[in-house]
Design an enzyme around this catalytic site. Structure first.
Site, mmCIF file in Angstrom:
data_model
loop_
_atom_site.group_PDB
_atom_site.id
_atom_site.type_symbol
_atom_site.label_atom_id
_atom_site.label_comp_id
_atom_site.label_asym_id
_atom_site.label_seq_id
_atom_site.Cartn_x
_atom_site.Cartn_y
_atom_site.Cartn_z
ATOM 1 N N ILE A 139 0.816 -1.218 0.000
ATOM 2 C CA ILE A 139 0.000 0.000 0.000
ATOM 3 C C ILE A 139 0.847 1.264 0.000
ATOM 4 C CG2 ILE A 139 -2.126 -0.931 0.965
ATOM 5 C CD1 ILE A 139 -1.127 -0.270 3.747
ATOM 6 N N GLY A 148 7.432 3.467 3.181
ATOM 7 C CA GLY A 148 7.760 4.375 4.298
ATOM 8 C C GLY A 148 9.266 4.465 4.407
ATOM 9 N N LYS A 191 5.214 -2.700 8.008
ATOM 10 C CA LYS A 191 6.361 -2.140 7.309
ATOM 11 C C LYS A 191 7.402 -3.250 7.226
ATOM 12 C CE LYS A 191 7.874 2.163 8.291
ATOM 13 N NZ LYS A 191 8.768 3.224 8.821
ATOM 14 N N ASP A 248 10.411 14.905 9.943
ATOM 15 C CA ASP A 248 10.108 14.622 8.523
ATOM 16 C C ASP A 248 8.612 14.749 8.278
ATOM 17 O OD1 ASP A 248 10.521 11.881 6.180
ATOM 18 O OD2 ASP A 248 10.662 14.046 5.922
#
Ligand SMILES: CNC(=O)c1c(C)[nH]c(/C=C2\C(=O)Nc3ccc(Cl)cc32)c1C
Length: 289
Positions: free
Chosen positions: A14, A17, A37, A150
């Site tokens: 999806i 990261g 992840k 970030d």
């Protein structure tokens, strides 16, 4: 690692990261959908591995309705993979929301922008001013500020009820030692680089506020506040700090809050506490409770 690897049925990828791919998975025991992840640490250097351990430790301690929930870390030593299991955010990321509106030339409604700003400010407040859990023999106390470092629309996710979930603390830092964290090698997205980062390369909580301002500006104008064809030109524009007014349909209060976060002088930018005291954000916070 209470989970063994085959507890989860892998579904489609999806997104990507920090450090790796994000995959939708289904937990076999109860069918719950999660995000995983997947990090191939074979190729990682020592520094990156330390950074990954730091990310997991930060995420493990951050429990907040507007921060993606960390569930479990699974190490697959056979294939040198680390799996970080987190909550699934059905609504995807904010970058896709902005892109959809830009493509259909539709401005994002002001009310939605306030709800996003309110929830992101509450998530940042937890990072910057959170308290330790505390237990029966010692009370909760303020912990060192955690800098996200970030913040960008790609790292803001929405769940099924359009609740905001701040994700990807891959580059975050905890300000454990008193002096500010020096940006070792600034790896953030150039668009959201704060002026102080460009010049002194010192990063602190006010740099996250700058990035929050960039995100809200982009939700209104459907483009980042500073655009340029080269990093050098972008740096000059950011240090100048001149930003266009938001599209005419947005209120003076929204213009004022966004401009306050995008002030070149970090000391002039509001803290998360200042933002949470703004009338419209207080109202929005009440409606969300
Ligand atoms: C096209 N991809 C999507 O719409 C999307 C969906 C449905 N979910 C995600 C991402 C996450 C998701 O669903 N949970 C997450 C937890 C942490 C991080 Cl860093 C990312 C996610 C994405 C990028």
């Amino acid at each position: 690692d209470s989970w063994t690897f085959d507890e989860f049925e892998p579904l489609e990828a999806i997104g990507s990261g920090s450090f790796g791919l994000i995959r939708k998975v289904r937990r076999k025991t109860d069918g719950k959908i999660l995000a995983r992840k997947e990090i191939d640490y074979r190729k990682m250097g020592v520094k990156e591995k330390e950074q990954l351990v730091a990310e997991v430790n930060i995420l493990k301690d951050l429990k907040h309705p507007n921060i993606v929930e960390f569930l479990e870390r699974v190490i697959d030593r056979e294939n040198s993979f680390i799996y970080i299991l987190m909550e699934y955010c059905e609504g995807g990321d904010l970058a896709a929301v902005i892109k959809r509106h830009k493509e259909s030339s539709l401005y994002i409604p002001e009310e939605f922008i306030w709800t996003i700003m309110t929830q992101l400010t509450m998530a940042l407040h937890e990072c910057h001013c959170g308290m330790t859990k505390g237990d029966d023999n010692n009370p909760p106390q303020p912990r060192a500020p955690i800098l996200h470092r970030d913040l960008k629309p790609d790292n803001v996710f929405l769940d099924a009820n359009r609740n905001v979930k701040l994700g990807d603390f891959g580059l975050s830092r905890s300000l454990t030692n008193p002096q500010k964290a020096f940006a070792e090698t600034y790896v953030g997205t150039p668009y959201y680089m704060s002026p102080e980062l460009i010049s002194e390369s010192v990063y602190d909580v006010k740099s996250d506020i700058w990035s929050l301002g960039c995100i809200i500006f982009e939700m209104c104008a459907l483009k980042p506040p500073f655009l340029a064809d080269s990093q050098h030109e972008l740096s000059l524009k950011i240090k100048m700090g001149r930003i266009q007014a938001l599209p005419a349909q947005y209120s003076n209060e929204l213009n004022h809050v966004v401009r306050s976060m995008l002030q070149v002088n970090p000391r002039k930018r509001p803290t998360t506490s200042d933002l949470l005291a703004a009338p419209r954000i207080r109202l929005c916070k009440k409606q969300l409770e």
